[in-house]
Write an enzyme that holds these catalytic residues in place. Structure first.
Site, PDB file in Angstrom:
ATOM      1  N   CYS A   1       0.925  -1.245   0.152  1.00 52.89           N
ATOM      2  CA  CYS A   1       0.111  -0.027   0.045  1.00 52.89           C
ATOM      3  C   CYS A   1       0.796   1.097  -0.008  1.00 52.89           C
ATOM      4  O   CYS A   1       0.397   2.471  -0.636  1.00 52.89           O
ATOM      5  CB  CYS A   1      -0.982   0.019   1.083  1.00 52.89           C
ATOM      6  SG  CYS A   1      -1.904  -1.455   1.272  1.00 52.89           S
TER       7      CYS A   1
ATOM      8  N   CYS B  14     -25.280  16.903  29.622  1.00 61.18           N
ATOM      9  CA  CYS B  14     -25.300  15.931  28.298  1.00 61.18           C
ATOM     10  C   CYS B  14     -24.474  17.051  27.417  1.00 61.18           C
ATOM     11  O   CYS B  14     -24.037  17.875  27.551  1.00 61.18           O
ATOM     12  CB  CYS B  14     -26.799  15.962  28.036  1.00 61.18           C
ATOM     13  SG  CYS B  14     -27.396  17.565  27.172  1.00 61.18           S
TER      14      CYS B  14
ATOM     15  N   ASP C  84      -1.922 -15.579  17.327  1.00 58.02           N
ATOM     16  CA  ASP C  84      -0.454 -16.119  17.248  1.00 58.02           C
ATOM     17  C   ASP C  84      -0.186 -17.288  18.295  1.00 58.02           C
ATOM     18  O   ASP C  84      -0.565 -17.044  19.498  1.00 58.02           O
ATOM     19  CB  ASP C  84       0.435 -14.980  17.447  1.00 58.02           C
ATOM     20  CG  ASP C  84       1.824 -15.398  17.218  1.00 58.02           C
ATOM     21  OD1 ASP C  84       2.171 -15.847  16.194  1.00 58.02           O
ATOM     22  OD2 ASP C  84       2.599 -14.944  18.196  1.00 58.02           O
TER      23      ASP C  84
END
Length: 821
Positions: free
Chosen positions: A69, A138, A517
């Protein structure tokens, strides 16, 4: 990367310049980089500027999942005429661009986007201060503060986060000016500094007296209206109650309107004033009193969620006993430098990360790693700030400054995680920003249109419109998600798990497959001697010969055999003419005879008869063990088998994952299929991929994703980085003291084992459940309230109670995550 003037191992700031004393610590998918510098409270922000010709500009690239990439981006950019040179480093996710002329940052971002990636420029060091803000209940409150401060010329940029109660602001005026401006809106701000305890003491307590007094007045007015007291007197009592309880919200509403915000203070103030204007004094007084009471209760509840981080900050002591010559001197931890010797007495908390140079002890590392059992520590072992020295007195050499300790990084990462909005929260905020103005306009229509058309009286429809205004407040809805996320992330941090943001918390709840793994994750990663078979000599003689042969080798298997011999008190023979045989083993002359230690291929080349041992060797290898054959050119003297042992916590952790709904457990390993099969049978994983190179693990992850699984990858955060990045969720092990693990993964298990993973997945699923409960509950309450308005069944005080009550219930439901076990 080394630095000239700061002791840090982080990456330097973007533009190459002469003041390069700053380091950035970058979060995944973040457009903002928090900077740990020589000067505190600074950040690197992305800005659109035009660098001069030939100047090097750096970008952070998001979306790369393999080195190819990086090559794609390089080639794509180097073809553009206005770019002289473009270099992409996959490991650091950085792009360096040198322009042929004035380089537009937007144009580079656009070109990178065309290639399928995202670029964010890293440009300028700014003086960003962080404040603690108390009183927000809020996210609309946070927006009102932002809008108000953005109108002040001396404020360059401001971001207020309701979840953490933090405000980050770049300003040229004084701190007192900022505090004063915030207080105009009815909130309290204090500058946040290292070890700032202000958030513990900065409570909104003076409101309790006013709320109590206005409540008494409200009760007196209500009783008086039924006991012959004149209506004028009760009206005056209600008016005083409205002024006392309504002063703060009306003042906040004034500044909110000034800054073009439509928050709940505006809605509630309009409802209370409107009620008074139409003669509903009791309703107006009740509205502001319930609203004020609801705010206080909400603030107290939300503060409980924020305490999870403040409790972490309090773990490490503020002073340390430093050895200066033969004396012990108590100094603030900020004044202790790397390399100094500090003394930690039994029962004391460890003030700074360090390495033990004298003494032995057991250390309770639960605050850092979540491990419930104290860990024995010897000379050479690492200890972490915030952990507790249980028994012996120890001396440690400081290895990290106070701002670089594992605890500091945990606090920083958790705070950053709590500030990131989850996808659900972002959606709810957008919904609320549309919902509130629509209902506000609808309320105005309800007040004006029906009476104009002759449907009922003005008083009747004004009252219904005011009730609709109260229902327009989306407080319970917008608070439903952030409090749950903050609570869950705080719970995880307390248990030794770092979740780097609400997005990853939500992803974890949807995971149905986890790939592990093998080495160092499912197994210890430290091979041990599992079996010894001597032929014609004693076992000790065989081990002694093997010790002599392997003592000069650096191979892990050789080290395992040497360690086994030393642990069992076996002495080495006198050897000479040591030689390493690449890929096969070692040789040395012992007592005039050449001896060998190695694999079966070595002895096949020596033409030694293997008839008696070949079947044994194959059988051992099929069990997943490594075989070392000891012998001479004439005979085989014995076999030593070595195996990597499975972690004691592995089987329990994997069983726990299956119980919480993770159906697919996959092992990825570079070992042969025999070893993979044996380990998979012992650990009960569903399937395995064997004989993988590091890049092959990425392919295995992609295959699982193609099969329709939401995949998490668990690795050590270093050689598993590509697979961690490819998976839907990357989970690194052993974060304590490992910078790479902390930076690579989306979730970090601070202890070097899997025992916290089932709790993490269960916590994530529970958080998602609670978020859904909160959202549906909030919407249903609003929907029911809207329906009840038009028949005239919903009074103003009921509307307020439904709003503040729903918000409280939502908060209390979310706070349960703090105690989730």
């Amino acid at each position: 990367m080394a630095d000239n003037c700061c002791s840090s191992a982080e990456e330097p700031v973007a533009i190459e310049n002469n003041n390069g004393c700053c380091h950035s610590n970058v979060e995944k998918d973040s457009t903002k980089e928090v900077v740990s510098c020589c000067s505190k409270n600074e950040e690197t922000l992305n800005i659109n500027a035009t660098p001069i010709k030939g100047e090097k500009v750096e970008y952070r690239i998001h979306g790369m999942d393999c080195p190819s990439c990086a090559l794609t981006i390089e080639k794509g950019l180097n073809r553009i005429s206005y770019i002289q040179e473009a270099k992409v480093n996959y490991n650091t996710a950085k792009l360096q661009v040198v322009g042929t002329g004035a380089l537009s940052l937007n144009s580079v971002e656009s070109e990178v986007q065309k290639l399928g990636f995202t670029a964010k420029p890293l440009i300028q060091k700014r003086n960003i201060r962080t404040y603690d803000v108390v009183g927000m209940d809020c996210s609309s409150c946070a927006k009102s503060i932002e809008n108000h401060l953005n109108k002040i010329p001396t404020v360059n940029e401001v971001a207020v986060n309701f979840s953490t109660g933090k405000m980050k602001i770049e300003h040229d005026n004084s701190v007192d000016d900022i505090v004063s401006e915030v207080s105009k809106l009815g909130y309290k701000a204090s500058l946040n500094t290292n070890r700032n305890k202000s958030t513990d003491t900065l409570k909104n307590k003076e409101g309790y007296g006013f709320i109590t007094f206005s409540g008494i007045l409200l009760a007196l007015g209500f009783i008086g209206s039924y006991s012959g007291v004149s209506s004028l007197m009760t009206t005056i009592i209600y008016a005083i109650a409205i002024v006392i309880s309504g002063y703060k919200p009306v003042k906040s509403a004034y500044y909110a309107i000034k800054s073009r915000s439509l928050d709940m203070n505006v809605l509630m103030s309009a409802a209370a004033i409107g009620a008074a204007l139409i003669g509903e004094w009791f309703e107006g007084a009740t509205v502001v009193w319930l609203f004020a009471l609801g705010n206080i209760l909400q603030n107290r509840s939300v503060e409980n969620t924020r305490k999870s981080i403040r409790n972490l900050m309090d773990l490490a002591p503020s002073e340390a006993w430093v050895r200066v010559g033969t004396e012990l001197v108590k100094r603030p931890v900020e004044e202790v430098s790397v390399g100094q010797i500090i003394v930690i007495k039994p029962g004391d908390r460890i003030p700074l990360d360090g390495e033990i140079i004298q003494g032995e002890t057991s250390v309770n590392q639960a605050p850092i790693t979540g491990e419930s059992i104290p860990v024995d520590k010897l000379i050479g072992d690492t200890v972490y700030a915030g952990s507790i020295n249980e028994s012996g007195s120890i001396e440690t050499k400081v290895t990290k400054l106070v701002q670089d300790t594992s605890l500091s990084k945990i606090i920083h990462l958790v705070e950053e995680a709590q500030e990131q909005k989850a996808p659900t929260q972002s959606f709810i905020d957008k919904f609320a920003s549309v919902y509130t103005p629509i209902v506000f306009v609808l309320a105005l229509i309800v007040i004006v249109i029906p009476p104009l058309l002759g449907f009922g009286t003005w008083g009747e429809w004004v009252y219904k419109g005011l009730a609709l205004l109260v229902v327009a407040c989306p407080c319970a809805l917008v608070i439903s998600t952030p409090v749950a996320i903050v609570s869950a992330i705080g719970n995880a941090a307390k248990n030794g798990v770092l979740i780097k943001g609400g997005a990853f918390l939500e992803k974890a709840g949807a995971i149905n497959a986890i790939a592990f793994d093998k080495t160092g994750t499912l197994t210890e990663g430290k091979p041990k001697v599992s079996e010894i078979e001597a032929i014609g000599i004693s076992e000790d003689e065989l081990v002694s010969i093997a010790y002599t042969l392997e003592d000069y080798s650096t191979h892990p298997i050789a080290k395992t055999i040497v360690r086994y011999a030393k642990d069992h008190g076996v002495q080495a023979n006198s050897g000479e003419l040591f030689k390493n045989i690449v890929g096969k083993g070692v040789q040395a002359t012992i007592n005039g005879v050449v001896h060998y230690a190695g694999n079966i291929k070595l002895f096949e080349d020596l033409r030694v008869s293997l008839d008696d041992v070949r079947n044994k060797v194959e059988k051992i290898q099929n069990q997943g063990k490594t075989v070392v054959i000891i012998g001479t050119e004439q005979e085989i003297m014995g076999i030593i088998s070595v195996a990597d042992s499975i972690r004691s916590t592995t089987v329990k952790a994997l069983d726990g994952l299956k119980q919480v709904g993770v159906n697919q457990l996959i092992m990825l390993t570079g070992d042969n299929k025999g070893t993979a099969k044996m380990i998979s049978n012992e650990t009960n994983v569903n399937r395995y991929f064997a004989e993988l190179l590091p890049e092959d693990k990425v392919g295995a992850i992609k295959q699982l994703q193609k099969e329709g699984h939401k995949v998490a990858m668990v690795g050590d955060g270093i050689n598993d980085a590509p697979a961690l990045a490819t998976a839907d969720l990357g989970i690194a092990m052993g974060g304590a003291g490992t910078d790479t693990a902390m930076e690579t993964a989306d979730i970090v298990l601070m202890a070097d084992n899997l025992e916290k993973l089932p709790h993490t997945m269960k916590l994530s699923k529970k958080a998602l459940t609670i978020i859904k409960q909160n959202i549906w509950f909030s919407l249903i309450v609003k929907f029911v309230a809207l329906i009840l308005i038009f028949p005239g069944w919903l009074t103003l005080w009921m509307a307020v109670l439904s709003d503040t009550g729903a918000a409280l219930i939502v908060i209390i439901n979310a706070i349960r995550l703090l105690k989730f076990k």
